[in-house]
Design a protein around this motif. Structure first.
Motif, PDB file in Angstrom:
ATOM      1  N   VAL A  11     -15.609 -37.904   0.574  1.00  0.00           N
ATOM      2  CA  VAL A  11     -14.364 -39.056   1.597  1.00  0.00           C
ATOM      3  C   VAL A  11     -13.542 -38.795   0.392  1.00  0.00           C
ATOM      4  N   SER A  12     -11.755 -39.206   0.124  1.00  0.00           N
ATOM      5  CA  SER A  12     -11.243 -39.388  -0.958  1.00  0.00           C
ATOM      6  C   SER A  12     -10.354 -39.530   0.294  1.00  0.00           C
ATOM      7  N   GLU A  49      -6.082 -38.906 -13.451  1.00  0.00           N
ATOM      8  CA  GLU A  49      -6.804 -37.346 -13.702  1.00  0.00           C
ATOM      9  C   GLU A  49      -8.269 -37.377 -13.922  1.00  0.00           C
ATOM     10  N   ALA A  50      -9.101 -39.103 -13.554  1.00  0.00           N
ATOM     11  CA  ALA A  50     -10.275 -40.377 -13.608  1.00  0.00           C
ATOM     12  C   ALA A  50     -10.803 -38.820 -12.483  1.00  0.00           C
ATOM     13  N   LEU A  51      -9.945 -39.463 -11.090  1.00  0.00           N
ATOM     14  CA  LEU A  51     -10.540 -39.090  -9.684  1.00  0.00           C
ATOM     15  C   LEU A  51     -10.675 -37.655  -9.160  1.00  0.00           C
ATOM     16  N   ARG A  52      -9.383 -37.224  -9.785  1.00  0.00           N
ATOM     17  CA  ARG A  52      -9.304 -35.184  -9.451  1.00  0.00           C
ATOM     18  C   ARG A  52     -10.508 -35.173 -10.807  1.00  0.00           C
ATOM     19  N   ALA A  53     -10.918 -35.656 -12.211  1.00  0.00           N
ATOM     20  CA  ALA A  53     -12.079 -35.513 -12.366  1.00  0.00           C
ATOM     21  C   ALA A  53     -13.780 -36.219 -11.622  1.00  0.00           C
ATOM     22  N   ALA A  54     -13.942 -36.100 -10.897  1.00  0.00           N
ATOM     23  CA  ALA A  54     -15.317 -37.080 -10.552  1.00  0.00           C
ATOM     24  C   ALA A  54     -14.868 -35.989  -9.489  1.00  0.00           C
ATOM     25  N   LEU A  55     -14.063 -35.414  -8.608  1.00  0.00           N
ATOM     26  CA  LEU A  55     -13.643 -34.932  -7.286  1.00  0.00           C
ATOM     27  C   LEU A  55     -14.782 -33.463  -7.874  1.00  0.00           C
ATOM     28  N   THR A  56     -14.512 -32.985  -9.286  1.00  0.00           N
ATOM     29  CA  THR A  56     -14.492 -32.015  -9.297  1.00  0.00           C
ATOM     30  C   THR A  56     -16.044 -31.696  -9.705  1.00  0.00           C
ATOM     31  N   GLU A  57     -16.512 -33.000 -10.719  1.00  0.00           N
ATOM     32  CA  GLU A  57     -18.156 -33.302 -10.723  1.00  0.00           C
ATOM     33  C   GLU A  57     -19.065 -32.836  -9.554  1.00  0.00           C
ATOM     34  N   VAL A  58     -18.426 -33.829  -8.348  1.00  0.00           N
ATOM     35  CA  VAL A  58     -19.363 -33.906  -7.483  1.00  0.00           C
ATOM     36  C   VAL A  58     -19.307 -32.227  -6.731  1.00  0.00           C
ATOM     37  N   GLY A  59     -18.195 -31.633  -6.576  1.00  0.00           N
ATOM     38  CA  GLY A  59     -17.910 -30.193  -6.312  1.00  0.00           C
ATOM     39  C   GLY A  59     -19.323 -29.304  -7.192  1.00  0.00           C
ATOM     40  N   ALA A  60     -19.350 -29.361  -8.463  1.00  0.00           N
ATOM     41  CA  ALA A  60     -20.056 -28.421  -8.675  1.00  0.00           C
ATOM     42  C   ALA A  60     -21.576 -29.168  -8.525  1.00  0.00           C
ATOM     43  N   ALA A  61     -21.739 -30.404  -8.736  1.00  0.00           N
ATOM     44  CA  ALA A  61     -23.161 -31.298  -7.702  1.00  0.00           C
ATOM     45  C   ALA A  61     -23.455 -30.591  -6.829  1.00  0.00           C
ATOM     46  N   VAL A  62     -23.038 -30.461  -5.906  1.00  0.00           N
ATOM     47  CA  VAL A  62     -23.016 -29.434  -4.194  1.00  0.00           C
ATOM     48  C   VAL A  62     -24.124 -28.495  -4.694  1.00  0.00           C
ATOM     49  N   ILE A 109     -22.916 -41.406   0.059  1.00  0.00           N
ATOM     50  CA  ILE A 109     -23.482 -42.256  -1.590  1.00  0.00           C
ATOM     51  C   ILE A 109     -21.820 -42.383  -1.945  1.00  0.00           C
ATOM     52  N   GLY A 110     -21.549 -43.429  -2.550  1.00  0.00           N
ATOM     53  CA  GLY A 110     -20.364 -44.282  -3.156  1.00  0.00           C
ATOM     54  C   GLY A 110     -20.081 -43.890  -4.370  1.00  0.00           C
ATOM     55  N   VAL A 111     -19.307 -42.880  -5.483  1.00  0.00           N
ATOM     56  CA  VAL A 111     -18.984 -42.992  -6.228  1.00  0.00           C
ATOM     57  C   VAL A 111     -17.669 -43.092  -7.017  1.00  0.00           C
ATOM     58  N   ASP A 112     -18.152 -43.686  -7.968  1.00  0.00           N
ATOM     59  CA  ASP A 112     -16.622 -45.406  -7.943  1.00  0.00           C
ATOM     60  C   ASP A 112     -16.576 -43.789  -9.645  1.00  0.00           C
ATOM     61  N   PRO A 113     -15.426 -43.638  -9.358  1.00  0.00           N
ATOM     62  CA  PRO A 113     -14.666 -42.424 -10.613  1.00  0.00           C
ATOM     63  C   PRO A 113     -13.967 -43.022 -11.663  1.00  0.00           C
ATOM     64  N   GLU A 114     -13.590 -44.746 -11.918  1.00  0.00           N
ATOM     65  CA  GLU A 114     -13.084 -45.624 -12.328  1.00  0.00           C
ATOM     66  C   GLU A 114     -14.090 -46.354 -12.854  1.00  0.00           C
ATOM     67  N   PRO A 115     -15.461 -46.418 -13.430  1.00  0.00           N
ATOM     68  CA  PRO A 115     -16.528 -47.388 -14.145  1.00  0.00           C
ATOM     69  C   PRO A 115     -15.971 -48.924 -14.649  1.00  0.00           C
ATOM     70  N   GLY A 116     -15.835 -49.706 -14.192  1.00  0.00           N
ATOM     71  CA  GLY A 116     -15.097 -50.662 -14.690  1.00  0.00           C
ATOM     72  C   GLY A 116     -14.177 -51.167 -14.284  1.00  0.00           C
ATOM     73  N   ARG A 117     -13.598 -50.472 -13.346  1.00  0.00           N
ATOM     74  CA  ARG A 117     -12.219 -50.839 -13.018  1.00  0.00           C
ATOM     75  C   ARG A 117     -12.436 -51.432 -11.318  1.00  0.00           C
ATOM     76  N   ASN A 118     -13.686 -50.380 -10.707  1.00  0.00           N
ATOM     77  CA  ASN A 118     -13.441 -51.364  -9.457  1.00  0.00           C
ATOM     78  C   ASN A 118     -15.327 -52.232  -9.728  1.00  0.00           C
ATOM     79  N   ALA A 119     -15.662 -53.043  -8.386  1.00  0.00           N
ATOM     80  CA  ALA A 119     -16.427 -53.692  -8.556  1.00  0.00           C
ATOM     81  C   ALA A 119     -17.840 -53.145  -8.140  1.00  0.00           C
ATOM     82  N   GLY A 120     -17.718 -51.873  -7.375  1.00  0.00           N
ATOM     83  CA  GLY A 120     -19.184 -51.161  -7.909  1.00  0.00           C
ATOM     84  C   GLY A 120     -19.851 -51.489  -6.563  1.00  0.00           C
ATOM     85  N   VAL A 121     -19.609 -52.394  -5.782  1.00  0.00           N
ATOM     86  CA  VAL A 121     -20.484 -53.136  -5.246  1.00  0.00           C
ATOM     87  C   VAL A 121     -21.253 -52.167  -3.865  1.00  0.00           C
ATOM     88  N   LEU A 122     -20.290 -51.009  -2.930  1.00  0.00           N
ATOM     89  CA  LEU A 122     -20.784 -50.289  -2.738  1.00  0.00           C
ATOM     90  C   LEU A 122     -20.651 -48.917  -3.053  1.00  0.00           C
TER      91      LEU A 122
END
Length: 294
Positions: A11-12, A49-62, A109-122
């Protein structure tokens, strides 16, 4: 009998760059629009680009033998989740809340594509952690309390953070509020908020900071709710004595509309709302389902 392989549903939501390009057509036009507001296209592009990179890495992990699906936030009301799904929300904390209301026990599973920018609670994980989280099969999660609103016509709406009942424009709403003790009061206010422990750090916390006396807000793992009436107006016909409290177990609030149109929405998503007409009732309390947050 063969067991159906799990399906990972990613989900994005569209990035800000995607939305700018959809609105303005070209990067040049988007850059001009941002400059007029003191912003820079490079910063927006980097986040994209950070979001796209995170989505690509998540897809490769399945795992290769698992099924796959994807859905954008805007399409969640029309997407059918299956019981065997594993949901991966890639984005800000609010995205987990947005998807939670459409689930019934599926791990998220909640994935933060920009660590340090989001609160990261969920969104508590980085994309690089997904492979490990899926390596042992379908992951388990910790249960998070949810809140549910049930209309007298059978419609239901679930929320992870909170549910709002009030005027669509946050103006004065007129209704009768009944609480578990048996007391009831005719009120005119800018709305009723019923929140969970997860949501107690957000909208409910903001309201609580403005009050001199408030109930104890529930913890994130607690099966309890807090509720607040916003800006109740005292008049000869309306009262202000029932403006805050807590709910637990089977206890519920009941609100009977005395306005032509009130809305019920969850977690700030006003586009996915239920409506109450004059005389219609809604009951709000603890949901039987829980979010399973990995």
């Amino acid at each position: 009998m063969s067991t159906l392989a799990p399906r990972v549903v990613v989900v994005s939501r569209r990035s800000e760059l995607d939305e700018l390009l959809a609105r303005h057509g070209t990067r040049g036009a988007a850059a001009f629009f941002l400059r007029q507001r003191g912003r820079d296209l490079d910063e927006v592009t980097a986040r994209h680009e950070a979001l796209r990179a995170a989505l690509t890495e998540v897809g490769a992990a399945v795992p290769a033998d698992w099924r796959r699906g994807s859905v954008e936030r805007a399409d969640l009301p029309r997407f059918l989740f299956a019981p065997e799904d594993v949901v991966i929300a890639v984005g800000q904390d609010g995205l987990v809340a947005n998807v939670a209301k459409y689930l019934d026990g599926q791990p998220v599973i909640g994935v933060d594509p920009e660590p340090g920018r989001n609160a990261g609670v969920l969104v508590r994980h980085r994309a690089s952690a997904v492979s490990r989280l899926l390596a042992g099969g379908r992951p388990g999660g910790e249960a998070r309390t949810m809140v549910v609103a049930r209309l007298d016509d059978g419609q239901e709406l679930y929320g992870l953070n909170e549910i709002y009942v009030g005027h669509a424009g946050h103006q004065s709403a007129r209704y009768v509020l009944s609480v578990p003790s048996g007391s009831s009061e005719r009120q005119s206010s800018s709305g009723l908020i019923v929140g969970t422990g997860t949501g107690a750090t957000g909208w409910c916390a903001s309201i609580a900071r403005e009050r001199s006396a408030v109930p104890e807000l529930p913890g994130v793992a607690e099966a309890g709710l807090c509720w607040f009436v916003r800006e109740a107006w005292p008049s000869p016909a309306t009262g202000v004595s029932l403006v805050a409290g807590v709910l637990g177990g089977d206890s519920e609030l009941e609100l009977t509309s005395e306005s032509e149109r009130l809305v019920v929405f969850a977690d700030g998503v006003e586009g996915d709302a239920l409506e109450l007409s004059w005389g219609q009732r809604v009951r709000v309390g603890l949901a039987g389902r829980r979010l399973q947050l990995v």
